[in-house]
Design an enzyme around this catalytic site. Structure first.
Site, PDB file in Angstrom:
ATOM      1  N   LEU B 153      12.005  12.110   0.104  1.00  0.00           N
ATOM      2  CA  LEU B 153      10.673  11.776   0.615  1.00  0.00           C
ATOM      3  C   LEU B 153       9.691  12.910   0.309  1.00  0.00           C
ATOM      4  O   LEU B 153       8.995  13.414   1.197  1.00  0.00           O
ATOM      5  CB  LEU B 153      10.737  11.496   2.129  1.00  0.00           C
ATOM      6  CG  LEU B 153       9.557  10.661   2.664  1.00  0.00           C
ATOM      7  CD1 LEU B 153       9.616   9.237   2.116  1.00  0.00           C
ATOM      8  CD2 LEU B 153       9.571  10.622   4.184  1.00  0.00           C
ATOM      9  N   ARG B 155       6.626  14.230  -2.651  1.00  0.00           N
ATOM     10  CA  ARG B 155       5.322  13.661  -3.016  1.00  0.00           C
ATOM     11  C   ARG B 155       5.460  12.231  -3.507  1.00  0.00           C
ATOM     12  O   ARG B 155       4.745  11.332  -3.058  1.00  0.00           O
ATOM     13  CB  ARG B 155       4.671  14.518  -4.107  1.00  0.00           C
ATOM     14  CG  ARG B 155       4.116  15.850  -3.606  1.00  0.00           C
ATOM     15  CD  ARG B 155       3.609  16.704  -4.771  1.00  0.00           C
ATOM     16  NE  ARG B 155       4.694  17.280  -5.533  1.00  0.00           N
ATOM     17  CZ  ARG B 155       5.009  18.574  -5.530  1.00  0.00           C
ATOM     18  NH1 ARG B 155       4.322  19.415  -4.771  1.00  0.00           N
ATOM     19  NH2 ARG B 155       6.007  19.013  -6.266  1.00  0.00           N
ATOM     20  N   SER B 175      17.073  12.319   2.807  1.00  0.00           N
ATOM     21  CA  SER B 175      16.758  13.549   2.081  1.00  0.00           C
ATOM     22  C   SER B 175      17.626  14.654   2.671  1.00  0.00           C
ATOM     23  O   SER B 175      18.377  14.422   3.617  1.00  0.00           O
ATOM     24  CB  SER B 175      15.271  13.873   2.170  1.00  0.00           C
ATOM     25  OG  SER B 175      14.906  14.126   3.493  1.00  0.00           O
ATOM     26  N   ILE B 231      13.339   5.902 -10.638  1.00  0.00           N
ATOM     27  CA  ILE B 231      12.229   6.563 -11.321  1.00  0.00           C
ATOM     28  C   ILE B 231      12.391   8.064 -11.185  1.00  0.00           C
ATOM     29  O   ILE B 231      11.426   8.815 -11.245  1.00  0.00           O
ATOM     30  CB  ILE B 231      10.857   6.093 -10.767  1.00  0.00           C
ATOM     31  CG1 ILE B 231      10.918   5.899  -9.240  1.00  0.00           C
ATOM     32  CG2 ILE B 231      10.414   4.801 -11.392  1.00  0.00           C
ATOM     33  CD1 ILE B 231      10.133   6.919  -8.453  1.00  0.00           C
ATOM     34  N   ARG B 233      15.804  10.620 -12.272  1.00  0.00           N
ATOM     35  CA  ARG B 233      16.423  11.048 -13.515  1.00  0.00           C
ATOM     36  C   ARG B 233      17.658  10.166 -13.730  1.00  0.00           C
ATOM     37  O   ARG B 233      18.292   9.750 -12.771  1.00  0.00           O
ATOM     38  CB  ARG B 233      16.874  12.506 -13.437  1.00  0.00           C
ATOM     39  CG  ARG B 233      15.734  13.521 -13.536  1.00  0.00           C
ATOM     40  CD  ARG B 233      15.168  13.580 -14.940  1.00  0.00           C
ATOM     41  NE  ARG B 233      14.079  14.538 -15.058  1.00  0.00           N
ATOM     42  CZ  ARG B 233      12.790  14.220 -14.897  1.00  0.00           C
ATOM     43  NH1 ARG B 233      12.443  12.992 -14.593  1.00  0.00           N
ATOM     44  NH2 ARG B 233      11.875  15.150 -15.026  1.00  0.00           N
ATOM     45  N   GLU B 262      19.081   9.301 -22.681  1.00  0.00           N
ATOM     46  CA  GLU B 262      17.889   8.774 -23.365  1.00  0.00           C
ATOM     47  C   GLU B 262      17.820   9.312 -24.796  1.00  0.00           C
ATOM     48  O   GLU B 262      18.167  10.473 -25.038  1.00  0.00           O
ATOM     49  CB  GLU B 262      16.635   9.202 -22.591  1.00  0.00           C
ATOM     50  CG  GLU B 262      16.585   8.598 -21.196  1.00  0.00           C
ATOM     51  CD  GLU B 262      15.491   9.187 -20.326  1.00  0.00           C
ATOM     52  OE1 GLU B 262      14.548   9.806 -20.867  1.00  0.00           O
ATOM     53  OE2 GLU B 262      15.578   9.017 -19.098  1.00  0.00           O
ATOM     54  N   HIS B 280      11.258   5.523 -19.939  1.00  0.00           N
ATOM     55  CA  HIS B 280      10.791   6.785 -19.337  1.00  0.00           C
ATOM     56  C   HIS B 280       9.281   6.948 -19.475  1.00  0.00           C
ATOM     57  O   HIS B 280       8.795   7.879 -20.118  1.00  0.00           O
ATOM     58  CB  HIS B 280      11.518   7.996 -19.952  1.00  0.00           C
ATOM     59  CG  HIS B 280      11.507   9.189 -19.014  1.00  0.00           C
ATOM     60  ND1 HIS B 280      12.485  10.166 -19.034  1.00  0.00           N
ATOM     61  CD2 HIS B 280      10.648   9.567 -18.041  1.00  0.00           C
ATOM     62  CE1 HIS B 280      12.217  11.084 -18.101  1.00  0.00           C
ATOM     63  NE2 HIS B 280      11.109  10.734 -17.499  1.00  0.00           N
TER      64      HIS B 280
END
Lengths: 267, 314
Positions: B153, B155, B175, B231, B233, B262, B280
């Site tokens: 939690l 930004r 978290s 969103i 890694r 990737e 990405h």
């Protein structure tokens, strides 16, 4: 689901033909439901209004017939609003196009993918601030968009800037979201003038009715690169969709399913 | 400052490249056909700054090869490609690009969730294929009102929460520690969070502790009606387990912006309709790319003018 607007048959004969079987009537928008109209539906049991208000329905006439009237506006409005916001994010951030890119095995080959556009700070003009338009506004505010609107009448309890006509709204917006009913006045209200006023980067999202837009002119603008993009759930001649749109990455196409979720029908 | 050497690790932004070329002596690592270690040795004395990103940052080898390196200015908020320990040891400054990309990443997260639940990409394919003539599309799944779980939690996680609340979603999170100023429900155990939510967003930093934080247990807890949105890694998720779960129907769906290797994406996913795959692009908008580049430039200029860094990490 029977939609007289989607049928080429004249309204009256369409209604007369199906009337013996119509037990549920869904009203979208403010089309008046008068006692005379109710008489044409002899086996009607339930009216589901998706508009916020019920004052366009002759409620005493319903009660005397034992017809139940419910207001499911929030459930449907939420789904349509979700669809509108989803289409907007998809157009600006190129989500469907990116998904095609990845599935087409192009990422290892092409390395870079074209940039999209940020939602925050975009000026969103809502056409029709009814229950759907209000739900769209509530969502887009959380993304940092600013909201303005046009409607038949200015809403006194609302603080968003009001424009009396859609062309002025377009001139002061980056995005137009069409959430209003289709009436004689709103037919083809989005035409080339409005699209030019919206500008070369402008985006139109239509979750109302296809004929709110002059589809031919929309296609011309999009194909000609005179508009930023479009997210469409409705079309003038469903299920036919102008093929010229199929090759465009800045257009997202949905087959009129803004209300099609099981959760909405259960609500 | 035109004689100060700056090394850019890979193509990331034409605008940033131009800005760097105007101000510094820019070396582009990808233009040199000689093996990287040799190239670095030849120019090492003049390179004082490294501009990296999520693909290539500044690892121990690179730092060792550049004895005059003073600063790493990352074109990213994530620091997982930078050997922070080594930088600290050598007194090398590190800056990143927080805040300017928060909105874009959160927007994409919500966009992916909407796309998965409402089957937007499938719908778009359906229309473009001409199949609508043959019959209606069918039902999708509602987004508004679903329970949302957020891993991290910070930004970005908070920005996702703010947006999801506008859709009447309930918010809970996991978290390292409970956050003091929020009313969202806290779960100290990520499996419990997954069991209790319908959409799970991964939005935390990648560290040793969070590597594969979304493992088979979490995926099974999320379940056949649950959706995973990553969103963060690729390495946050045990990718092979994710693929099996999707193929076997043990997970309802997924929206992915990041992958373990990737730009390679597991091919078995390409035939599935309950996932959305994007390459990405979390912060890839015109506006944010420019803002990130400007922040990199500002940090470099501040450093070489002896002024305070704008967004220092170290």
């Amino acid at each position: 689901m029977l939609d007289p607007h989607e049928s080429p048959e004249p309204y009256d004969s369409f209604l007369a033909r199906h009337a013996p079987f119509i037990r549920v009537l869904m009203t979208i928008g403010p089309s008046p439901i008068s006692a005379e109209f109710l008489e044409r539906l002899p086996v009607l049991e339930l009216i589901v209004a998706t508009s916020a208000g019920l004052n366009h329905i002759d409620l005493p006439a319903c009660w005397s017939r034992g017809i139940v009237v419910t207001n499911a506006s929030l459930a449907f409005a939420e789904d349509v609003a979700d669809c509108a916001v989803g289409l907007l994010i998809d157009v600006l951030r190129r989500i469907s196009a990116a998904d095609r890119f990845v599935r087409g095995r192009l990422w290892p080959v092409k390395e870079n993918y074209p940039l999209g556009f940020k939602l925050g700070g975009k000026r969103v003009g809502i056409v029709g601030l009814g229950s759907i338009g209000s739900e769209v506004a509530k969502r887009l505010l959380a993304f940092g968009c600013t909201i303005a609107y046009t409607s038949r009448n200015k809403k006194q309890s609302v603080s968003f800037p009001f424009y009396a006509n859609v062309r002025d709204l377009a001139a002061n917006s980056d995005v137009l979201v069409l959430c209003c009913a289709l009436t004689k006045e709103t037919y083809h209200m989005i035409n080339k003038d409005v699209m030019v006023a919206l500008g070369k980067d402008g985006v139109i999202i239509n979750v109302g009715r296809g004929s709110l837009i002059n589809e031919k002119e929309l296609v011309q603008c999009l194909v000609g690169g005179d508009m930023g993009g479009a997210g469409l759930d409705v079309y003038e001649n469903e299920p036919n969709v102008p093929k010229e749109l199929f090759g465009l990455d800045n257009v997202v196409l949905s087959p009129h399913c803004a209300v099609m979720t099981p959760e909405s029908f259960e609500a | 400052m035109n004689n100060i050497g700056v090394l850019m690790t890979c193509p990331m932004s034409e605008y940033l490249e131009n800005q760097l070329e105007n101000r510094f002596s820019l070396f582009k690592l990808w233009n040199h056909s000689s093996p990287k270690p040799d190239f670095l040795k030849t120019h090492s004395s003049s390179i004082k700054a490294v501009v990296g990103n999520t693909k290539i940052g500044a690892d121990a080898n690179m730092i060792d090869s550049l004895p005059n390196m003073e600063i790493v200015a990352s074109y990213s908020v994530g620091l997982d490609k930078i050997d922070l320990g080594k930088c600290k040891e050598k007194g090398i400054k590190v800056t990143n690009t927080p805040d300017v990309l928060t909105d874009d990443v959160a927007d994409l997260g919500i966009g992916l969730a909407l796309a998965v639940l409402r089957k937007m990409c499938v719908c778009d394919r359906f229309v473009r294929s001409g199949n609508w003539i043959n019959g209606d599309f069918g039902l999708a799944s509602k987004f508004s009102g679903k329970s949302v779980g957020i891993v991290g939690l910070g930004r970005i996680g908070s920005a996702i929460a703010k947006r999801a609340e506008a859709f009447n979603c309930s918010i809970s999170y996991h978290s390292r520690s409970k956050k003091p100023n929020t009313n969202y429900k806290y779960y100290s155990n990520i499996v419990d969070l997954a069991a209790d939510c319908q959409i799970l967003f991964v939005a935390c930093a990648l560290t040793e502790e969070t590597h594969h934080i979304v493992n088979r247990k979490v995926i099974d807890a999320l379940g056949p009606k649950g959706i995973l949105i990553n969103i963060g890694r690729g390495a946050h998720v045990d990718e092979p387990e994710l693929v099996y779960a999707l193929l076997e129907g043990r997970l309802g769906g997924a929206g992915l912006d990041v992958y373990e290797n990737e730009p390679n994406v597991p091919e078995q996913l390409f035939s599935l309709e309950n996932i959305v795959l994007v390459p990405h692009v979390g912060s890839d908008t015109e506006e944010t790319s420019k803002a990130m580049a400007d922040l990199v430039i500002s940090n470099l200029e501040a450093h070489f003018k002896g002024m305070p860094l704008l967004t220092p990490v170290l």
